[in-house]
Design a protein around this motif. Structure first.
Motif, PDB file in Angstrom:
ATOM      1  N   ASP A 241       0.826  -1.202   0.000  1.00 52.75           N
ATOM      2  CA  ASP A 241       0.000   0.000   0.000  1.00 52.75           C
ATOM      3  C   ASP A 241       0.862   1.256   0.000  1.00 52.75           C
ATOM      4  O   ASP A 241       0.401   2.332  -0.374  1.00 52.75           O
ATOM      5  CB  ASP A 241      -0.929   0.002   1.224  1.00 52.75           C
ATOM      6  CG  ASP A 241      -2.193   0.809   0.992  1.00 52.75           C
ATOM      7  OD1 ASP A 241      -2.710   0.794  -0.142  1.00 52.75           O
ATOM      8  OD2 ASP A 241      -2.663   1.461   1.951  1.00 52.75           O
ATOM      9  N   HIS A 242       2.113   1.097   0.391  1.00 55.18           N
ATOM     10  CA  HIS A 242       3.062   2.213   0.350  1.00 55.18           C
ATOM     11  C   HIS A 242       3.787   2.281  -0.990  1.00 55.18           C
ATOM     12  O   HIS A 242       4.171   3.365  -1.444  1.00 55.18           O
ATOM     13  CB  HIS A 242       4.082   2.056   1.480  1.00 55.18           C
ATOM     14  CG  HIS A 242       5.096   3.143   1.555  1.00 55.18           C
ATOM     15  ND1 HIS A 242       4.790   4.442   1.896  1.00 55.18           N
ATOM     16  CD2 HIS A 242       6.438   3.123   1.339  1.00 55.18           C
ATOM     17  CE1 HIS A 242       5.886   5.181   1.875  1.00 55.18           C
ATOM     18  NE2 HIS A 242       6.901   4.400   1.541  1.00 55.18           N
ATOM     19  N   ALA A 243       3.957   1.117  -1.628  1.00 55.49           N
ATOM     20  CA  ALA A 243       4.762   1.054  -2.852  1.00 55.49           C
ATOM     21  C   ALA A 243       3.904   1.141  -4.109  1.00 55.49           C
ATOM     22  O   ALA A 243       4.020   2.069  -4.909  1.00 55.49           O
ATOM     23  CB  ALA A 243       5.593  -0.228  -2.860  1.00 55.49           C
ATOM     24  N   GLY A 244       3.001   0.155  -4.310  1.00 56.90           N
ATOM     25  CA  GLY A 244       2.195   0.111  -5.517  1.00 56.90           C
ATOM     26  C   GLY A 244       2.917  -0.562  -6.665  1.00 56.90           C
ATOM     27  O   GLY A 244       4.133  -0.814  -6.624  1.00 56.90           O
ATOM     28  N   ALA A 245       2.171  -0.854  -7.728  1.00 54.32           N
ATOM     29  CA  ALA A 245       2.705  -1.618  -8.855  1.00 54.32           C
ATOM     30  C   ALA A 245       3.833  -0.891  -9.568  1.00 54.32           C
ATOM     31  O   ALA A 245       4.780  -1.511 -10.052  1.00 54.32           O
ATOM     32  CB  ALA A 245       1.574  -1.933  -9.841  1.00 54.32           C
ATOM     33  N   LEU A 246       3.740   0.433  -9.647  1.00 54.85           N
ATOM     34  CA  LEU A 246       4.763   1.200 -10.372  1.00 54.85           C
ATOM     35  C   LEU A 246       6.131   1.025  -9.741  1.00 54.85           C
ATOM     36  O   LEU A 246       7.119   0.753 -10.437  1.00 54.85           O
ATOM     37  CB  LEU A 246       4.374   2.680 -10.391  1.00 54.85           C
ATOM     38  CG  LEU A 246       5.353   3.635 -11.089  1.00 54.85           C
ATOM     39  CD1 LEU A 246       5.431   3.335 -12.578  1.00 54.85           C
ATOM     40  CD2 LEU A 246       4.947   5.088 -10.854  1.00 54.85           C
ATOM     41  N   ARG A 247       6.207   1.149  -8.424  1.00 55.04           N
ATOM     42  CA  ARG A 247       7.495   1.030  -7.740  1.00 55.04           C
ATOM     43  C   ARG A 247       7.878  -0.428  -7.503  1.00 55.04           C
ATOM     44  O   ARG A 247       9.059  -0.767  -7.524  1.00 55.04           O
ATOM     45  CB  ARG A 247       7.441   1.775  -6.409  1.00 55.04           C
ATOM     46  CG  ARG A 247       7.295   3.295  -6.556  1.00 55.04           C
ATOM     47  CD  ARG A 247       7.247   3.970  -5.186  1.00 55.04           C
ATOM     48  NE  ARG A 247       7.252   5.423  -5.299  1.00 55.04           N
ATOM     49  CZ  ARG A 247       6.157   6.172  -5.368  1.00 55.04           C
ATOM     50  NH1 ARG A 247       4.956   5.584  -5.326  1.00 55.04           N
ATOM     51  NH2 ARG A 247       6.233   7.484  -5.460  1.00 55.04           N
ATOM     52  N   ASP A 248       6.884  -1.281  -7.269  1.00 53.69           N
ATOM     53  CA  ASP A 248       7.169  -2.675  -6.932  1.00 53.69           C
ATOM     54  C   ASP A 248       7.633  -3.478  -8.139  1.00 53.69           C
ATOM     55  O   ASP A 248       8.480  -4.357  -8.014  1.00 53.69           O
ATOM     56  CB  ASP A 248       5.918  -3.321  -6.328  1.00 53.69           C
ATOM     57  CG  ASP A 248       6.191  -4.707  -5.761  1.00 53.69           C
ATOM     58  OD1 ASP A 248       7.162  -4.849  -4.997  1.00 53.69           O
ATOM     59  OD2 ASP A 248       5.436  -5.638  -6.084  1.00 53.69           O
ATOM     60  N   MET A 249       7.092  -3.187  -9.305  1.00 58.17           N
ATOM     61  CA  MET A 249       7.403  -3.975 -10.507  1.00 58.17           C
ATOM     62  C   MET A 249       7.939  -3.123 -11.663  1.00 58.17           C
ATOM     63  O   MET A 249       8.800  -3.557 -12.419  1.00 58.17           O
ATOM     64  CB  MET A 249       6.152  -4.713 -10.988  1.00 58.17           C
ATOM     65  CG  MET A 249       5.689  -5.810 -10.056  1.00 58.17           C
ATOM     66  SD  MET A 249       6.860  -7.185 -10.049  1.00 58.17           S
ATOM     67  CE  MET A 249       5.962  -8.369  -9.050  1.00 58.17           C
ATOM     68  N   GLY A 250       7.424  -1.917 -11.811  1.00 58.70           N
ATOM     69  CA  GLY A 250       7.766  -1.112 -12.985  1.00 58.70           C
ATOM     70  C   GLY A 250       9.178  -0.573 -12.969  1.00 58.70           C
ATOM     71  O   GLY A 250       9.911  -0.678 -13.958  1.00 58.70           O
ATOM     72  N   GLN A 251       9.576   0.001 -11.842  1.00 63.02           N
ATOM     73  CA  GLN A 251      10.874   0.669 -11.776  1.00 63.02           C
ATOM     74  C   GLN A 251      12.026  -0.305 -11.944  1.00 63.02           C
ATOM     75  O   GLN A 251      13.109   0.087 -12.379  1.00 63.02           O
ATOM     76  CB  GLN A 251      10.992   1.404 -10.433  1.00 63.02           C
ATOM     77  CG  GLN A 251      12.256   2.235 -10.274  1.00 63.02           C
ATOM     78  CD  GLN A 251      13.408   1.459  -9.656  1.00 63.02           C
ATOM     79  OE1 GLN A 251      13.213   0.414  -9.031  1.00 63.02           O
ATOM     80  NE2 GLN A 251      14.614   1.955  -9.843  1.00 63.02           N
ATOM     81  N   GLU A 325      -9.606   3.127   2.071  1.00 60.71           N
ATOM     82  CA  GLU A 325      -9.814   4.216   1.118  1.00 60.71           C
ATOM     83  C   GLU A 325      -8.600   4.408   0.215  1.00 60.71           C
ATOM     84  O   GLU A 325      -8.427   5.447  -0.416  1.00 60.71           O
ATOM     85  CB  GLU A 325     -10.123   5.513   1.866  1.00 60.71           C
ATOM     86  CG  GLU A 325     -11.413   5.452   2.685  1.00 60.71           C
ATOM     87  CD  GLU A 325     -11.697   6.751   3.401  1.00 60.71           C
ATOM     88  OE1 GLU A 325     -10.826   7.659   3.355  1.00 60.71           O
ATOM     89  OE2 GLU A 325     -12.779   6.872   3.999  1.00 60.71           O
ATOM     90  N   SER A 326      -7.757   3.388   0.126  1.00 63.72           N
ATOM     91  CA  SER A 326      -6.494   3.493  -0.601  1.00 63.72           C
ATOM     92  C   SER A 326      -6.703   3.737  -2.093  1.00 63.72           C
ATOM     93  O   SER A 326      -7.597   3.170  -2.717  1.00 63.72           O
ATOM     94  CB  SER A 326      -5.685   2.206  -0.419  1.00 63.72           C
ATOM     95  OG  SER A 326      -4.532   2.213  -1.230  1.00 63.72           O
ATOM     96  N   ASN A 327      -5.848   4.574  -2.660  1.00 62.53           N
ATOM     97  CA  ASN A 327      -5.791   4.780  -4.104  1.00 62.53           C
ATOM     98  C   ASN A 327      -4.491   4.237  -4.698  1.00 62.53           C
ATOM     99  O   ASN A 327      -4.080   4.638  -5.785  1.00 62.53           O
ATOM    100  CB  ASN A 327      -5.921   6.270  -4.434  1.00 62.53           C
ATOM    101  CG  ASN A 327      -7.320   6.793  -4.183  1.00 62.53           C
ATOM    102  OD1 ASN A 327      -8.301   6.183  -4.611  1.00 62.53           O
ATOM    103  ND2 ASN A 327      -7.420   7.910  -3.474  1.00 62.53           N
ATOM    104  N   THR A 328      -3.855   3.323  -3.981  1.00 56.18           N
ATOM    105  CA  THR A 328      -2.638   2.693  -4.486  1.00 56.18           C
ATOM    106  C   THR A 328      -2.968   1.825  -5.702  1.00 56.18           C
ATOM    107  O   THR A 328      -3.947   1.082  -5.699  1.00 56.18           O
ATOM    108  CB  THR A 328      -1.990   1.825  -3.398  1.00 56.18           C
ATOM    109  OG1 THR A 328      -1.611   2.673  -2.311  1.00 56.18           O
ATOM    110  CG2 THR A 328      -0.769   1.084  -3.924  1.00 56.18           C
ATOM    111  N   GLU A 329      -2.146   1.925  -6.732  1.00 58.91           N
ATOM    112  CA  GLU A 329      -2.384   1.148  -7.945  1.00 58.91           C
ATOM    113  C   GLU A 329      -1.895  -0.292  -7.789  1.00 58.91           C
ATOM    114  O   GLU A 329      -0.832  -0.530  -7.209  1.00 58.91           O
ATOM    115  CB  GLU A 329      -1.711   1.802  -9.159  1.00 58.91           C
ATOM    116  CG  GLU A 329      -0.217   1.604  -9.294  1.00 58.91           C
ATOM    117  CD  GLU A 329       0.632   2.427  -8.335  1.00 58.91           C
ATOM    118  OE1 GLU A 329       1.863   2.228  -8.307  1.00 58.91           O
ATOM    119  OE2 GLU A 329       0.057   3.280  -7.624  1.00 58.91           O
ATOM    120  N   THR A 330      -2.691  -1.233  -8.253  1.00 61.14           N
ATOM    121  CA  THR A 330      -2.286  -2.639  -8.321  1.00 61.14           C
ATOM    122  C   THR A 330      -2.018  -3.050  -9.765  1.00 61.14           C
ATOM    123  O   THR A 330      -1.698  -4.207 -10.033  1.00 61.14           O
ATOM    124  CB  THR A 330      -3.376  -3.547  -7.734  1.00 61.14           C
ATOM    125  OG1 THR A 330      -4.584  -3.392  -8.510  1.00 61.14           O
ATOM    126  CG2 THR A 330      -3.664  -3.186  -6.286  1.00 61.14           C
TER     127      THR A 330
END
Length: 515
Positions: A241-251, A325-330
């Motif tokens: 919830d702190h990282a999201g798909a962009l940082r967890d997989m994309g970067q 209410e998270s808006n973190t991207e998956t």
């Protein structure tokens, strides 16, 4: 890669391996099994020791039992009656350590000297930090203060992703580590670079004369990179919830795959020349200059309740440790441009997400269609040729060409030429961590990320993250078990393309743009 291999030992030099975070999930699932596989294949010899380091109290016997259970559950090699298991496990010891206590590191140094004498190890030490990134700097500092870097051999630091949260935090972390370790001593792991088929990309490109002349804007229409997961966030809700798909997989994973596909042939097949070419690709990525460009080229999604194979699945906001209410991207997908002479005008489409229908990592290279005025072109809607590199979980190469249907006058059908590496080697395909630990012990940094790679990737990703932060509620939703937001298909449709089905996907699910 023969030049690299020929200049390195085939047996890891004697060393003490320190696993910080030895009671954690990564050590249990990946690191201990990898070390045992290397031992079984004769790549470690007898001149090694492993010290598990963690805060939790454990005796050596308890730790060795943990190692035994780990290998029994997760290793591709099983302990057999005719193997001398005791000869292997005696190389393992444990140290309970508060990483903020310098005296504890001094005690660890004394314990290490005893092991080095016992196993005839000449001061070589490899530190694997399976820890939270915010601890990397303090552990590095205390390794130095506690005398762990005073031995006469080499010293190498292996660290896991994520390396920072953004470019600014990555810079601070790198500065902390560089106070103790030189850049050539730092091995930043992206475990996707240890996968067999990722390493095979270079061989496919540079060892086959019929690929390299076609590997450019004149012959390739687009490149698609998919990294899909069927799982949700599981027990990682707090981190994710702190990282999201962009940082967890994309970067990291996705951009590394992109560099392997897009890089120029290196002048020499040696680690630094290969990494130089990867950095050039990252520096050539066209940055999104405005939030409007991000909106037009990047899709941000989050899964809601859904179902897969008859099983109901919760939405992301219902997962454990996730803000309701998270808006973190998956999920995210993007159209990426590489602004150099080879790739000018060729779109790279990337996507990754959780709770998708199929678990797979694939690269699809779509070649340009034949013109309609050539042989049979006016009578048939010829499909484009495809080269598909399957990275995970099935490993192999798939080539799609057009050929005459047997028995027909001139009917054309797509023909698959499929090499399945997994079908040949099955469970005995080496795990990524086996190769990476072995390479670090040999001093081969080819498949580890250099600082300028990390910083260039963060520079690109930060532009996307900044645009999302300015408008956090602008997020697409998709049902768990689906292929993500419809807007991701529109990215390609706007250019006249479509996502090709991945291995395991029902082609009926795909909307064919050319039908």
């Amino acid at each position: 890669m023969n030049e690299i291999e020929n200049n390195l030992p085939n047996l890891a030099s004697g060393a003490v391996f320190f696993i910080f975070g030895a009671t954690g999930d990564l050590a249990r699932r990946k690191l201990f099994p990898a070390i045992y596989s290397l031992y079984r294949e004769g790549k470690l010899g007898e001149r090694f020791a492993v010290v598990g380091v963690a805060r939790r109290p454990r005796t050596n016997d308890q730790f060795r039992e943990d190692v035994t259970n780990s290998i029994g559950e997760f290793c591709r090699y099983k302990v057999e009656a005719d193997t001398d298991w005791n000869d292997f496990v005696r190389h393992f010891e444990y140290k309970s350590l508060d990483i903020n206590n310098v005296d504890g590191f001094r005690e660890l140094d004394e314990q290490t000297k005893v092991l080095e004498h016992e196993f005839n190890i000449e001061g070589n030490r490899l530190f694997f930090l399976a820890l939270a990134p915010e601890l990397f700097g303090s552990v590095s500092q205390n390794l130095s203060k506690g005398g762990m870097l005073d031995s006469k051999g080499w010293h190498r630091l292996v660290i896991e992703k994520p390396f920072g949260y953004d470019l600014e935090s990555a810079k601070k972390l790198n500065e902390q580590i560089n106070e103790v370790f030189r850049e050539e001593e730092i091995y930043r792991i992206d475990h996707y670079l240890g996968k067999e088929m990722v390493q095979n990309i270079e061989v496919i490109r540079f060892a086959n004369a019929f690929f390299e002349p076609l590997w450019n804007k004149n012959h390739i229409a687009n490149v698609q990179i998919t990294l899909s997961e069927t799982v949700g966030v599981e027990e990682r809700g707090g981190y994710y919830d702190h990282a999201g798909a962009l940082r967890d997989m994309g970067q990291n994973h996705i951009l590394q795959l992109l560099t392997m596909i897009a890089m120029e042939p290196p002048s020499r097949m040696v680690a630094e020349d290969i990494r130089d070419e990867k950095v050039k690709v990252l520096r050539s990525l066209r940055a999104y200059a405005t939030p409007e460009e991000v909106e037009a080229n990047v899709v941000r999604g989050q899964y809601t309740t859904g179902a897969l194979k008859g099983k109901d699945l919760p939405g992301y906001r219902e997962e454990q440790s996730v803000n309701p209410e998270s808006n973190t991207e998956t999920y995210f997908a993007a159209k990426v441009s590489v602004d150099n002479f080879r790739w000018a005008g060729v779109p790279f489409y990337i996507r990754t997400g959780k709770r998708l229908p199929v678990k797979t990592t694939e690269v699809v290279v779509e070649f340009k269609r034949m013109p309609t005025n050539v042989y049979l072109g006016q009578k048939h809607n010829l499909e484009p040729n495809l080269l598909v590199i399957r990275v995970n979980p099935m490993e192999g190469i798939y080539v799609k060409i057009n050929a005459k249907r047997p028995g027909s006058e001139s009917e054309i059908q797509p023909l698959a030429m499929d090499f399945c590496q997994s079908c040949m080697v099955g469970i005995n395909s080496p795990e990524a961590y086996e190769r990476l630990i072995f390479d670090a012990a040999r001093g081969d940094s080819t498949y580890f990320t250099r600082w300028d790679e990390v910083s260039s990737a963060w520079s690109f990703v930060d532009k996307i993250a900044e645009a999302w932060a300015a408008n956090p509620t602008n997020i697409e939703h998709y049902p768990a078990g689906s292929w993500g937001p419809e807007k991701a298909s529109e990215l390609l449709a706007n250019d006249g393309f479509h996502w090709w089905p991945v291995n395991g996907q029902d082609e009926d699910e795909v909307i064919w743009a050319n039908k």
